[in-house]
Design an enzyme around this catalytic site. Structure first.
Site, PDB file in Angstrom:
ATOM      1  N   GLU A  67       0.838  -1.203   0.000  1.00  0.00           N
ATOM      2  CA  GLU A  67       0.000   0.000   0.000  1.00  0.00           C
ATOM      3  C   GLU A  67       0.876   1.256   0.000  1.00  0.00           C
ATOM      4  O   GLU A  67       0.618   2.201  -0.745  1.00  0.00           O
ATOM      5  CB  GLU A  67      -0.909  -0.013   1.230  1.00  0.00           C
ATOM      6  N   LYS A 115      20.710 -13.546 -12.138  1.00  0.00           N
ATOM      7  CA  LYS A 115      20.744 -14.685 -11.206  1.00  0.00           C
ATOM      8  C   LYS A 115      19.947 -15.870 -11.729  1.00  0.00           C
ATOM      9  O   LYS A 115      19.994 -16.957 -11.145  1.00  0.00           O
ATOM     10  CB  LYS A 115      20.234 -14.236  -9.833  1.00  0.00           C
TER      11      LYS A 115
END
Length: 641
Positions: free
Chosen positions: A301, A398
């Protein structure tokens, strides 16, 4: 005080001019010029007041005051000569007025600058002013020196420039030296900071200079690019601390406007993970490319509120008629995602929502699998069902030969989109893979900066660990362009430049902060660099390509990789089993399925999930207790027998 001094020295100056003209002093001569000597300040001072000469703050005057003084003295001399003519004083020499014109200008200008010098000396005399050298004796350097001398926080004691014709010159009251003299100047003049005043430098040139200054172990500050300076004027507040981005940065390749706008202009665009480091920068750049709507999706939020407010500010300041719609939610909520995509007829999705912190995902593998892999599958299916034209996944280096759950889940997300690309024609899927971005959440650079400010130690996992780095704005810009080039199932790889050793990065940040590394120096404020060992799932170096099959594109910094894929039927079975294993908290099954789907996945640690470890340790403790009770029972039985 200035008026009082002029009231005294202007008539004295005029009398001296009379002496210079006649080379003698007689009572008759003094009597003849007496009334005009008295008139000199009475005429000049009102003119000076009208021109604002007495409103100038002495500490902050510059060469512009000379124009005011020349104008004021000229007007006063003309008035005095006219007065002498109209009163028919024919015995007054015109040469006296010419000498007075020159002398009065010299007196007024010199008196102001002498007072300015005295006041600045008083300001800097307390010993609190930081003694600095300015690197760059051009226009920006001159402006900076003048601005610094007008204040009391910094005292410029030397200027440095690579141009030989400037060596030995004095600019803004400061001597210019060659760059090779800097080590000596730092010691002799007790220089504590070096200010790089060359805002028009290219990144690669600035980086070379900063690398040459690093051994001095003096704090470095730089000016922003000339385009960002207000009205072309350099001010003290424009100087900022050196950032590691300045040392690792490179000259950006000019973007292709056609590539930038293809998937955005006049279209409805959605960014997932819009409050994150990459997602928020994508939003900032997208709103400037004229989409019809921008939809933001994020689970946080606070992050969503922050980026929505920032974008509204950008739109208001630039008067852009673009609608920004913030949505709280997860990519795992397929029904809501499809409702958003259908309702607003979304054309392009930039999928940046993911968990990216390696150790955290290693400790919470189920959340990593759900959000990074299964969430990508849910959103991709919603995009196909809603008829979205383009879907761009933000991937990571990665994902190449991963040693951790985060990398394996991102590689699995790539495989999912590749499989989707082969099974339908509605949505064009592509992936953009790149390394670390400077300043992102979880980046090592903000951590090092915080540790240095706290006095150390700076924690480095391993002395040989290396990483690729790129600035967030450059990465986002390249992502937008790569997304326009996709044909379906493409894996784009960004050119990250050369990998950087993290230990060298830490040392540079310490040195550029004006401090020294413990071990290299015995200074009491030296910063210690501590090696803490690799964290779960980390490897010493990252790669951008799984294989060697790579080709260039129409952009110099974007490559297209051709890598192995999994057919959708096989992948679908793995995903169903993976989702079921997550529901059952079967960590061993999850790892086995990830290794089966991502062949290159080679875990370098045991299962690190915190719940699994606690339950495992508790089970082992309980088993030990049971074994102990059994041993006690056998021993007791032997004693009885």
């Amino acid at each position: 005080m200035a008026v009082a001094l002029d009231l005294i020295f202007l008539p004295l100056t005029f009398y001296l001019c009379v002496l210079l003209r006649y080379d003698s002093s007689t009572p008759q001569l003094f009597q003849m010029y007496f009334w005009i000597i008295l008139a000199a300040p009475l005429i000049s001072i009102p003119i000076f007041i009208r021109l604002g000469l007495y409103r100038a703050v002495i500490r902050f005057i510059d060469q512009k005051i000379v124009y005011v003084v020349v104008l004021g003295v000229t007007l006063s001399v003309v008035c005095m000569a006219a007065l002498a003519t109209f009163t028919h004083t024919v015995h007054l020499s015109r040469g006296v007025f010419g000498i007075y014109w020159v002398s009065a200008i010299l007196y007024v200008v010199a008196s102001r600058f002498i007072a300015r010098g005295y006041l600045l000396k008083v300001d800097h005399g307390g010993g609190n002013a930081v003694r600095v050298a300015i690197y760059g004796a051009g226009h920006a350097g001159m402006q900076l020196a003048s601005a610094l001398r007008a204040g009391h926080e910094y005292l410029p004691v030397a200027m440095v420039d690579d141009r030989r014709e400037l060596h030995g010159a004095t600019i803004a009251g400061v001597r210019v030296w060659p760059a090779k003299e800097l080590p000596r100047l730092v010691k002799e003049k007790q220089i504590r900071e070096i200010l790089l005043a060359m805002p028009s430098l290219r990144k690669i040139q600035q980086r070379a200079i900063l690398e040459s200054l690093e051994p001095l172990k003096v704090k470095i500050k730089v000016t922003p690019p000339i385009a960002s300076l207000v009205n072309g004027e350099l001010r003290v507040q424009d100087i900022r601390d050196i950032e590691i981005e300045d040392l690792l940065g490179r000259d950006a390749v000019a973007p292709d406007p056609q590539l930038l706008s293809t998937c955005i202009e006049n279209k409805v665009v959605m960014v997932t993970g819009a409050g994150g480091s990459i997602g928020s920068e994508l939003c900032r750049q997208i709103v400037l490319l004229s989409p019809s709507r921008l939809i933001l999706l994020d689970m946080s939020e606070y992050a969503l509120y922050q980026i929505e407010q920032e974008l509204q500010g950008i739109l208001k300041s630039k008067n852009l008629p673009i609608e920004v719609l913030p949505f709280l939610g997860s990519v795992l909520d397929g029904a809501k995602c499809e409702q958003i995509l259908r309702t607003f007829a979304v054309d392009t999705i930039y999928h940046a929502a993911a968990y990216k912190h390696v150790p955290l995902v290693e400790h919470n593998p189920i959340q990593g699998v759900r959000n990074n892999a299964l969430g990508t599958k849910v959103l991709a299916q919603a995009a196909v069902d809603a008829g979205v034209s383009c879907f761009v996944l933000i991937s990571t280096d990665k994902a190449v030969r991963p040693t951790n759950v985060m990398g394996a889940t991102k590689r699995l997300a790539e495989l999912i989109l590749q499989a989707f690309a082969r099974t339908q024609q509605t949505t064009r899927f592509c992936m953009v893979r790149f390394g670390n971005v400077l300043g992102s959440s979880g980046s090592v650079v903000p951590l090092f900066r915080k540790q240095i400010m706290a006095g150390g130690p700076v924690t480095v996992t391993h002395p040989e660990i290396t990483r690729y780095f790129m600035t967030i704005p450059e990465a986002a810009q390249l992502v937008l362009q790569a997304g326009s080039m996709g044909e379906g199932g493409d894996v784009f790889v960004l050119d990250m430049g050369e990998p950087v050793k993290i230990l060298d990065l830490a040392r540079r940040m310490v040195h550029l902060s004006g401090l020294e590394v413990r071990g290299e120096s015995d200074a009491p404020d030296a910063i210690e660099i501590e090696h803490v060992g690799l964290r779960p799932g980390e490897k010493l170096y990252e790669e951008l390509l799984i294989g060697a099959n790579v080709e260039g594109t129409q952009h110099a910094l974007i490559m297209r990789a051709q890598e192995t894929e999994l057919p959708w039927d096989a992948l679908k079975t793995i995903l169903v089993r993976l989702e079921d294993a997550c529901e059952r908290f079967d960590y061993q099954e999850i790892r086995a399925l990830l290794q089966h789907a991502v062949e290159e996945y080679a875990p370098q640690c045991e299962i690190e999930d915190l719940l699994w470890r606690e339950n495992r340790d508790a089970g082992m403790y309980q088993k030990k207790q049971e074994n102990g009770r059994e041993d006690q029972a056998r021993s007791h039985l032997k004693q009885v027998i």
